[in-house]
Design a protein around this motif. Structure first.
Motif, PDB file in Angstrom:
ATOM      1  N   ASN A 114       1.003  -1.093  -0.201  1.00  0.00           N
ATOM      2  CA  ASN A 114       0.287   0.186  -0.191  1.00  0.00           C
ATOM      3  C   ASN A 114       1.128   1.436   0.152  1.00  0.00           C
ATOM      4  O   ASN A 114       1.645   1.963   0.914  1.00  0.00           O
ATOM      5  CB  ASN A 114      -0.945   0.253   1.162  1.00  0.00           C
ATOM      6  N   PRO A 115       0.806   2.441  -1.079  1.00  0.00           N
ATOM      7  CA  PRO A 115       1.864   3.043  -1.075  1.00  0.00           C
ATOM      8  C   PRO A 115       1.489   4.192  -0.164  1.00  0.00           C
ATOM      9  O   PRO A 115       2.043   5.098   0.093  1.00  0.00           O
ATOM     10  CB  PRO A 115       1.756   3.825  -2.687  1.00  0.00           C
ATOM     11  N   PHE A 116       0.448   4.374   0.279  1.00  0.00           N
ATOM     12  CA  PHE A 116       0.140   6.252   1.385  1.00  0.00           C
ATOM     13  C   PHE A 116       0.487   5.208   2.690  1.00  0.00           C
ATOM     14  O   PHE A 116       0.941   5.802   3.097  1.00  0.00           O
ATOM     15  CB  PHE A 116      -1.194   5.279   0.985  1.00  0.00           C
ATOM     16  N   SER A 117       1.403   4.173   2.706  1.00  0.00           N
ATOM     17  CA  SER A 117       1.393   3.642   4.082  1.00  0.00           C
ATOM     18  C   SER A 117       2.896   4.329   4.578  1.00  0.00           C
ATOM     19  O   SER A 117       2.980   4.671   5.428  1.00  0.00           O
ATOM     20  CB  SER A 117       1.123   2.362   4.707  1.00  0.00           C
ATOM     21  N   LEU A 118       3.444   4.841   2.981  1.00  0.00           N
ATOM     22  CA  LEU A 118       4.887   5.136   2.857  1.00  0.00           C
ATOM     23  C   LEU A 118       4.843   6.321   2.332  1.00  0.00           C
ATOM     24  O   LEU A 118       5.549   7.155   3.355  1.00  0.00           O
ATOM     25  CB  LEU A 118       5.433   3.711   2.097  1.00  0.00           C
ATOM     26  N   TRP A 119       4.154   6.621   1.951  1.00  0.00           N
ATOM     27  CA  TRP A 119       4.455   8.183   1.027  1.00  0.00           C
ATOM     28  C   TRP A 119       3.036   8.750   1.114  1.00  0.00           C
ATOM     29  O   TRP A 119       1.661   8.194   0.130  1.00  0.00           O
ATOM     30  CB  TRP A 119       4.826   7.972  -0.186  1.00  0.00           C
ATOM     31  N   ALA A 120       2.880   9.286   2.567  1.00  0.00           N
ATOM     32  CA  ALA A 120       1.337   9.452   2.487  1.00  0.00           C
ATOM     33  C   ALA A 120       0.820  10.847   1.910  1.00  0.00           C
ATOM     34  O   ALA A 120      -0.564  11.064   0.746  1.00  0.00           O
ATOM     35  CB  ALA A 120       1.218  10.578   3.520  1.00  0.00           C
ATOM     36  N   THR A 121       1.519  10.987   0.618  1.00  0.00           N
ATOM     37  CA  THR A 121       1.547  12.158   0.024  1.00  0.00           C
ATOM     38  C   THR A 121       1.538  12.045  -1.891  1.00  0.00           C
ATOM     39  O   THR A 121       1.156  12.381  -2.888  1.00  0.00           O
ATOM     40  CB  THR A 121       2.699  13.505  -0.365  1.00  0.00           C
ATOM     41  N   TYR A 122       1.689  10.458  -1.221  1.00  0.00           N
ATOM     42  CA  TYR A 122       2.348  10.013  -3.037  1.00  0.00           C
ATOM     43  C   TYR A 122       0.218   9.875  -4.559  1.00  0.00           C
ATOM     44  O   TYR A 122      -0.931  10.026  -2.643  1.00  0.00           O
ATOM     45  CB  TYR A 122       1.553   8.258  -3.227  1.00  0.00           C
ATOM     46  N   ALA A 123       0.073  10.133  -5.014  1.00  0.00           N
ATOM     47  CA  ALA A 123      -0.507  10.966  -5.836  1.00  0.00           C
ATOM     48  C   ALA A 123      -0.965  10.735  -7.363  1.00  0.00           C
ATOM     49  O   ALA A 123      -1.090  11.206  -8.350  1.00  0.00           O
ATOM     50  CB  ALA A 123      -1.201  12.686  -6.114  1.00  0.00           C
ATOM     51  N   PRO A 124      -1.627   9.361  -7.453  1.00  0.00           N
ATOM     52  CA  PRO A 124      -1.634   9.079  -8.821  1.00  0.00           C
ATOM     53  C   PRO A 124      -2.496   9.374  -9.539  1.00  0.00           C
ATOM     54  O   PRO A 124      -3.647  10.002  -9.169  1.00  0.00           O
ATOM     55  CB  PRO A 124      -1.457   7.511  -8.837  1.00  0.00           C
ATOM     56  N   GLU A 125      -2.626   9.781 -10.722  1.00  0.00           N
ATOM     57  CA  GLU A 125      -2.961  10.197 -11.940  1.00  0.00           C
ATOM     58  C   GLU A 125      -3.588   9.583 -12.740  1.00  0.00           C
ATOM     59  O   GLU A 125      -2.715   9.524 -13.296  1.00  0.00           O
ATOM     60  CB  GLU A 125      -2.775  11.644 -11.892  1.00  0.00           C
ATOM     61  N   LEU A 126      -4.378   8.788 -13.375  1.00  0.00           N
ATOM     62  CA  LEU A 126      -4.702   8.463 -14.432  1.00  0.00           C
ATOM     63  C   LEU A 126      -5.228   8.940 -15.706  1.00  0.00           C
ATOM     64  O   LEU A 126      -5.998  10.222 -15.506  1.00  0.00           O
ATOM     65  CB  LEU A 126      -5.942   6.882 -14.478  1.00  0.00           C
ATOM     66  N   THR A 127      -4.753   8.887 -16.951  1.00  0.00           N
ATOM     67  CA  THR A 127      -5.352   9.491 -17.928  1.00  0.00           C
ATOM     68  C   THR A 127      -6.699   8.890 -18.672  1.00  0.00           C
ATOM     69  O   THR A 127      -8.250   8.117 -17.663  1.00  0.00           O
ATOM     70  CB  THR A 127      -5.041   8.765 -19.045  1.00  0.00           C
ATOM     71  N   ALA A 128      -8.069   9.852 -18.557  1.00  0.00           N
ATOM     72  CA  ALA A 128      -9.318   9.674 -19.342  1.00  0.00           C
ATOM     73  C   ALA A 128      -9.649   8.656 -19.826  1.00  0.00           C
ATOM     74  O   ALA A 128     -10.451   8.169 -19.057  1.00  0.00           O
ATOM     75  CB  ALA A 128      -9.090  11.207 -20.187  1.00  0.00           C
ATOM     76  N   ASP A 129      -8.493   8.209 -20.733  1.00  0.00           N
ATOM     77  CA  ASP A 129      -8.564   7.003 -20.988  1.00  0.00           C
ATOM     78  C   ASP A 129      -8.598   5.865 -20.349  1.00  0.00           C
ATOM     79  O   ASP A 129      -9.920   4.978 -19.990  1.00  0.00           O
ATOM     80  CB  ASP A 129      -8.082   6.233 -22.474  1.00  0.00           C
ATOM     81  N   GLU A 130      -8.359   5.718 -18.929  1.00  0.00           N
ATOM     82  CA  GLU A 130      -8.166   4.829 -18.251  1.00  0.00           C
ATOM     83  C   GLU A 130      -8.696   4.765 -16.688  1.00  0.00           C
ATOM     84  O   GLU A 130      -9.199   3.151 -16.882  1.00  0.00           O
ATOM     85  CB  GLU A 130      -6.199   4.806 -17.384  1.00  0.00           C
ATOM     86  N   LEU A 131      -8.723   6.133 -17.139  1.00  0.00           N
ATOM     87  CA  LEU A 131     -10.882   6.539 -16.131  1.00  0.00           C
ATOM     88  C   LEU A 131     -11.863   5.854 -16.750  1.00  0.00           C
ATOM     89  O   LEU A 131     -12.372   4.952 -15.564  1.00  0.00           O
ATOM     90  CB  LEU A 131     -10.703   7.376 -15.892  1.00  0.00           C
ATOM     91  N   ALA A 132     -11.925   5.476 -18.331  1.00  0.00           N
ATOM     92  CA  ALA A 132     -13.315   5.205 -18.804  1.00  0.00           C
ATOM     93  C   ALA A 132     -12.725   3.739 -19.087  1.00  0.00           C
ATOM     94  O   ALA A 132     -13.889   2.935 -18.240  1.00  0.00           O
ATOM     95  CB  ALA A 132     -12.742   6.165 -20.255  1.00  0.00           C
ATOM     96  N   GLU A 133     -12.180   3.083 -18.862  1.00  0.00           N
ATOM     97  CA  GLU A 133     -11.977   1.697 -18.754  1.00  0.00           C
ATOM     98  C   GLU A 133     -12.667   1.156 -17.322  1.00  0.00           C
ATOM     99  O   GLU A 133     -12.803  -0.162 -17.230  1.00  0.00           O
ATOM    100  CB  GLU A 133      -9.849   1.272 -19.516  1.00  0.00           C
ATOM    101  N   LEU A 134     -11.183   2.087 -16.289  1.00  0.00           N
ATOM    102  CA  LEU A 134     -12.503   1.569 -15.419  1.00  0.00           C
ATOM    103  C   LEU A 134     -13.644   2.059 -14.671  1.00  0.00           C
ATOM    104  O   LEU A 134     -13.777   1.425 -13.197  1.00  0.00           O
ATOM    105  CB  LEU A 134     -10.583   1.697 -14.311  1.00  0.00           C
ATOM    106  N   GLY A 135     -13.993   2.369 -15.743  1.00  0.00           N
ATOM    107  CA  GLY A 135     -15.311   2.919 -14.962  1.00  0.00           C
ATOM    108  C   GLY A 135     -15.592   4.270 -14.610  1.00  0.00           C
ATOM    109  O   GLY A 135     -16.990   4.431 -13.331  1.00  0.00           O
ATOM    110  N   VAL A 136     -14.790   5.098 -14.577  1.00  0.00           N
ATOM    111  CA  VAL A 136     -15.163   6.272 -12.439  1.00  0.00           C
ATOM    112  C   VAL A 136     -14.905   7.238 -13.757  1.00  0.00           C
ATOM    113  O   VAL A 136     -13.934   7.597 -14.637  1.00  0.00           O
ATOM    114  CB  VAL A 136     -14.111   6.052 -11.562  1.00  0.00           C
ATOM    115  N   ASP A 137     -14.813   8.383 -12.528  1.00  0.00           N
ATOM    116  CA  ASP A 137     -14.651   9.657 -13.465  1.00  0.00           C
ATOM    117  C   ASP A 137     -13.517  10.292 -12.881  1.00  0.00           C
ATOM    118  O   ASP A 137     -12.547  11.249 -13.498  1.00  0.00           O
ATOM    119  CB  ASP A 137     -16.101  10.519 -13.224  1.00  0.00           C
TER     120      ASP A 137
END
Length: 202
Positions: A114-137
């Motif tokens: 779990n990356p957030f347990s080591l780096w609290a400010t870890y902030a992954p951002e997906l592309t619009a296509d990746e978000l659409a593929e996973l069904g979220v906004d």
């Protein structure tokens, strides 16, 4: 294909090292925060119980249900033919150290953290296509885990923050992505992460 995994001794060392790292109380969604019963009656964070059985790399034989299975439409990098996995936590790690176990290949399992347990400010951002593929906004609607290459000594273990495993815990759809953020690399040493104030590094 099978992947070489860490020995039980090295895993124990990693768990010990994690105890000296700064552990944050992240608000990120965590797919693994369920209950699973592992072989031998040991209760962990997850409770897999069902009518299907699987021999795993680290946990022996377990039971699971279809609703426990994560589906990777494109597989994992370098293992594109592997489409279905279970996410299992290692005992004693408080859900920080997990195993991504293939259903098709018992000997194939990846160590995740779990990356957030080591780096609290870890902030992954997906592309619009990746978000659409996973069904979220929004990227914040997803769960994130990073692969760990376990080495001895433990301080030399590396984390791939550039290519997290991303899970939609509502649909069980998952994928591995390459983040555009140049702050994240593929081989961060576990020893890079500062310990809590007043403590030494891992």
């Amino acid at each position: 294909m099978t992947a070489k995994g860490p020995s039980s001794g090295v895993l124990r060392d990693i768990k010990q090292a994690l105890r000296t790292c700064a552990i944050s109380q992240s608000l990120r969604r965590c797919w693994h925060r369920k209950k699973i019963l592992l072989p031998g009656g040991e209760e962990n964070l997850l409770n897999l119980g069902g009518n299907m059985r699987l021999k795993t790399k680290y946990f022996g034989e377990i039971e699971y249900e279809a609703t426990d299975v994560l589906h990777f439409a494109k597989g994992i990098f370098a293992f594109e033919e592997e489409k279905r996995f279970l996410l299992l936590p290692f005992a004693g790690s408080d859900g920080t150290l997990l195993c991504l176990q293939s259903l098709a290949t018992p000997g194939l399992a990846f160590v995740l953290m779990n990356p957030f347990s080591l780096w609290a400010t870890y902030a992954p951002e997906l592309t619009a296509d990746e978000l659409a593929e996973l069904g979220v906004d929004d990227s914040h609607q997803l769960c994130y885990y990073v692969m760990c290459v376990v080495k001895s000594p433990v301080a030399n273990s590396t984390l791939n923050l550039k290519c997290p495993v991303v899970i939609n815990d509502e649909t069980l759809q998952a994928m591995q992505v390459i983040l555009e953020n140049d702050d994240y690399g593929m081989r961060h040493l576990l020893s890079e992460f500062a310990a809590a104030e007043g403590a030494e590094k891992c």
